[in-house]
Motif scaffolding. Structure first.
Motif, PDB file in Angstrom:
ATOM      1  N   LEU A 192      37.688  70.900  22.048  1.00 52.79           N
ATOM      2  CA  LEU A 192      37.452  71.536  23.336  1.00 52.79           C
ATOM      3  C   LEU A 192      38.119  70.674  24.404  1.00 52.79           C
ATOM      4  O   LEU A 192      37.644  69.571  24.695  1.00 52.79           O
ATOM      5  N   ASP A 222      38.981  70.031  28.188  1.00 55.55           N
ATOM      6  CA  ASP A 222      38.535  70.388  29.526  1.00 55.55           C
ATOM      7  C   ASP A 222      38.752  69.186  30.433  1.00 55.55           C
ATOM      8  O   ASP A 222      38.309  68.074  30.127  1.00 55.55           O
ATOM      9  N   THR A 275      35.453  67.487  31.721  1.00 49.98           N
ATOM     10  CA  THR A 275      34.723  66.822  30.647  1.00 49.98           C
ATOM     11  C   THR A 275      35.425  65.540  30.227  1.00 49.98           C
ATOM     12  O   THR A 275      34.785  64.496  30.042  1.00 49.98           O
ATOM     13  N   VAL A 286      35.601  66.131  22.693  1.00 53.01           N
ATOM     14  CA  VAL A 286      34.542  67.028  22.233  1.00 53.01           C
ATOM     15  C   VAL A 286      35.130  68.058  21.286  1.00 53.01           C
ATOM     16  O   VAL A 286      36.203  68.622  21.557  1.00 53.01           O
ATOM     17  N   ASN A 320      34.223  71.648  18.912  1.00 57.33           N
ATOM     18  CA  ASN A 320      33.322  72.794  18.908  1.00 57.33           C
ATOM     19  C   ASN A 320      32.572  72.856  17.578  1.00 57.33           C
ATOM     20  O   ASN A 320      33.061  73.405  16.597  1.00 57.33           O
ATOM     21  N   HIS A 367      30.431  66.079  18.815  1.00 58.06           N
ATOM     22  CA  HIS A 367      30.185  67.508  18.623  1.00 58.06           C
ATOM     23  C   HIS A 367      29.580  68.124  19.884  1.00 58.06           C
ATOM     24  O   HIS A 367      28.762  67.488  20.571  1.00 58.06           O
ATOM     25  N   SER A 368      29.944  69.360  20.150  1.00 63.66           N
ATOM     26  CA  SER A 368      29.353  70.075  21.282  1.00 63.66           C
ATOM     27  C   SER A 368      27.843  70.185  21.111  1.00 63.66           C
ATOM     28  O   SER A 368      27.087  70.154  22.095  1.00 63.66           O
ATOM     29  N   ILE A 377      26.038  67.133  22.608  1.00 62.08           N
ATOM     30  CA  ILE A 377      25.914  67.155  24.065  1.00 62.08           C
ATOM     31  C   ILE A 377      24.843  68.149  24.497  1.00 62.08           C
ATOM     32  O   ILE A 377      24.036  67.873  25.389  1.00 62.08           O
ATOM     33  N   ALA A 378      24.822  69.315  23.846  1.00 60.82           N
ATOM     34  CA  ALA A 378      23.818  70.323  24.198  1.00 60.82           C
ATOM     35  C   ALA A 378      22.411  69.816  23.905  1.00 60.82           C
ATOM     36  O   ALA A 378      21.454  70.164  24.614  1.00 60.82           O
ATOM     37  N   LYS A 435      27.508  69.546  30.646  1.00 63.63           N
ATOM     38  CA  LYS A 435      26.629  70.095  29.612  1.00 63.63           C
ATOM     39  C   LYS A 435      26.443  71.593  29.834  1.00 63.63           C
ATOM     40  O   LYS A 435      26.520  72.392  28.885  1.00 63.63           O
ATOM     41  N   LEU A 481      29.628  73.543  29.083  1.00 65.46           N
ATOM     42  CA  LEU A 481      29.849  73.554  27.640  1.00 65.46           C
ATOM     43  C   LEU A 481      28.946  74.566  26.964  1.00 65.46           C
ATOM     44  O   LEU A 481      29.389  75.346  26.110  1.00 65.46           O
ATOM     45  N   VAL A 513      30.399  77.755  24.758  1.00 56.27           N
ATOM     46  CA  VAL A 513      30.288  77.861  23.299  1.00 56.27           C
ATOM     47  C   VAL A 513      29.139  78.750  22.839  1.00 56.27           C
ATOM     48  O   VAL A 513      29.154  79.241  21.710  1.00 56.27           O
TER      49      VAL A 513
END
Length: 450
Positions: A29, A31, A34, A60, A62, A79-80, A83-84, A247, A250, A254
C-alpha cells in the motif's frame, strides 16, 4: 518478527493504492502521508539502532493479519491488519523496534545457519537409519529416521526462538535510547496473548513454536521496560493525531464500506472519521458523498496537502481530471511528494489536452528522479513519450515498468525495442542495455529450472 518471516513483496502506484507482482503473496500500500508518518515515527528508533533513517523504510502491505516482518534489506513490512488493530502509535513503535532488532542482528541472513544445522542432523539420521535398515534392523532404522527429523525440527525451532528473544531485547534497547515508552510494546504482546488464548494455544511451554509464548515475552520485557526512564513518557500528541488519520484512511481503503461506516458513523465528526468515510463513499461509487467528506476536511485545514491529494484523487477517478489538477498541483507544491506528483501527472494526461502533456512529462520525470520504484509513474511517462512520437523512450519506460513487476520476458522485449531506436552510448541506451542483460539472465534461469 511478529508471526511469519519471508514474504515476496512488490512496488506500487501513486496515492493510496495497490500493486503486486503476479507471484507476490501481498500487495504494498503506497501512500505519501502514511510513508511520511512511518518515517517520522520510526526515525528515532532507526537512529537508536545505529542505522541511517534515510536508508530504512517502513512500508505497509495489504494483509488483515496482525503481523510484521523483515525479508532482507533495510525494510520493515507492516500488515494493514496490525495498524487497524493497534490502539495507539506507541504499540506500532514497539513492533517496529522489534523488527529493527532483526535487521540489526542480521537474522534474515543468519536464517541459513539454523537451516544448515537442522539439515546436518537430518542427513546424519538418514545415514544412520539407512545403515540400520541395511543391517536388517528395519524398525530400528525407521526409529532413527523419525528421531532425527524430530531433533532437526527442535534445533531449528530453538534457533528461531532465540532470534525472536534477541529481537525483543534489542527493540527494548532502541526504545529506551530513543526515549520512547515500552508500554505500547507490552500492550501489543498482550493482544497477541489474547489471540493465543482464543486459539486455545497451551501457555505452559513454547517448545514446538517458532516464537516464545507472548506470556513469556511479556514477563521478560516487563522487567526491562518498567524500570526504564521513558516508561511514563507520554507520546507526542501531534504524531498520535497523525497516526489516527492514517489508521482511519487505511481502514477506509482496505475494509468493506459497510464496515467502515459502522466503525466511523455519521455522528462522528472527527477528522479521522471524515477521512475514513471519504474512502468508503469513494469505494462505493458515491463521489458526491466522498467529496462532501473531503470538503469537511478542507474546511478544517484548507491547505493540508493530503486532504488536497484526496480531493484530486476522488475527482480524477470520478471522471473529472481537469477539476483534479488544481488541488493536486497545490499538494505537490506543498510536499514535493513523488507519489502525489505521479497522481498529478496522471490527471494531466487524462485530460487528453495536448497543452497539458509538457507539464505531465516534467512532473513525472521529477517524480521518478525521487522514486524510481513506481511502475505506474513509468507507465504514465511512457504514455507521454508515445504521445509525442518518441517510441524508443516509450519502450524504455515500459521496460522499466515490466522489470519492476518481475515480468522479465516483457522487460527484455521492451528493452530490445528501445535499443533499436536509441543512440548507442547514451545514458538511455545503456540503461536499456542493463535491463535487457538482467532480464535475459532471469529468463534463461527460469528456462533452466523448467
Amino acid at each position: 518478527m511478529i508471526a511469519r518471516w519471508f514474504r515476496l513483496a512488490a512496488v506500487a502506484v501513486a496515492s493510496l493504492a495497490l500493486l503486486a507482482r503476479p507471484a507476490a503473496a501481498q500487495q504494498i500500500l503506497r501512500d505519501a502521508e502514511t510513508e511520511a508518518f512511518m518515517a517520522d515515527m520510526s526515525g528515532p528508533l532507526v537512529q537508536a539502532a545505529g542505522m541511517e533513517p534515510r536508508n530504512v523504510q517502513v512500508l505497509v502491505i495489504n494483509d488483515p493479519d496482525i503481523n510484521a516482518f523483515v525479508a532482507g534489506g533495510q525494510y520493515v513490512w507492516v500488515h494493514s491488519g496490525l495498524i487497524a488493530a493497534a490502539d495507539n502509535m506507541n504499540q506500532v513503535q514497539g513492533v517496529v523496534a522489534h523488527e529493527l532488532g532483526h535487521i540489526e542482528g542480521g537474522h534474515v541472513i543468519r536464517y541459513g545457519e539454523g537451516m544448515k544445522e537442522a539439515t546436518g542432523i537430518t542427513l546424519l539420521s538418514l545415514v544412520l537409519g539407512a545403515a540400520a535398515i541395511a543391517a536388517g534392523g528395519a524398525e530400528a532404522g525407521m526409529g532413527i529416521l523419525g528421531m532425527g527429523q524430530q531433533a532437526a525440527m527442535g534445533k531449528f525451532l530453538a534457533f528461531s526462538r532465540a532470534q525472536e528473544s534477541s529481537a525483543d531485547l534489542a527493540g527494548a534497547r532502541y526504545l529506551s535510547k530513543a526515549g520512547v515508552s515500552g508500554k505500547g510494546s507490552l500492550e501489543f504482546f498482550k493482544k497477541l496473548q489474547n489471540q493465543e488464548y482464543r486459539l486455545a494455544i497451551p501457555q505452559d511451554n513454547s517448545y514446538g513454536r517458532t516464537h516464545p509464548l507472548s506470556g513469556e515475552r511479556i514477563q521478560v520485557l516487563r522487567e526491562v521496560y518498567t524500570v526504564d526512564p521513558a516508561w511514563d513518557k507520554p507520546v507526542d500528541p501531534k504524531l498520535e493525531a497523525r497516526f489516527e488519520r492514517i489508521k482511519a484512511k487505511l481502514v477506509g481503503f482496505v475494509s468493506e464500506p459497510t464496515q467502515t461506516l459502522q466503525k466511523y458513523p455519521e455522528s462522528d465528526q472527527s477528522i479521522p472519521a471524515h477521512y475514513a468515510r471519504a474512502y468508503a463513499w469513494h469505494k462505493s461509487a458515491y463521489p458526491d458523498k466522498a467529496l462532501a467528506e473531503v470538503d469537511a476536511l478542507l474546511s478544517a485545514a484548507p491547505h493540508d496537502p493530503y486532504f488536497l491529494e484526496l480531493k484530486g484523487q476522488v475527482l480524477l477517478e470520478s471522471g473529472k481530471p481537469a477539476d483534479a489538477i488544481p488541488p493536486l498541483r497545490e499538494a505537490v507544491q506543498l510536499t514535493n511528494q513523488p507519489l502525489i506528483a505521479t497522481l498529478l501527472g496522471h490527471a494531466l494526461i487524462a485530460t487528453e489536452n495536448d497543452a497539458n502533456f509538457a507539464e505531465a512529462e516534467k512532473v513525472l520525470r521529477n517524480a521518478i528522479a525521487r522514486d524510481r520504484e513506481n511502475p505506474f509513474a513509468w507507465y504514465q511517462l511512457g504514455v507521454v513519450y508515445e504521445h509525442r512520437g518518441d517510441i524508443p523512450r516509450a519502450a524504455l519506460a515500459t521496460a522499466e515498468r515490466y522489470s519492476m513487476m518481475g515480468q522479465d520476458q516483457m522487460a527484455l522485449r521492451s528493452a530490445d525495442a528501445a535499443m533499436q531506436g536509441l543512440k548507442p552510448g547514451t545514458v538511455d541506451y545503456l540503461r536499456a542495455q542493463d535491463i535487457a542483460m538482467v532480464s535475459r539472465a532471469a529468463v534463461e534461469q527460469k528456462r533452466k529450472k523448467k
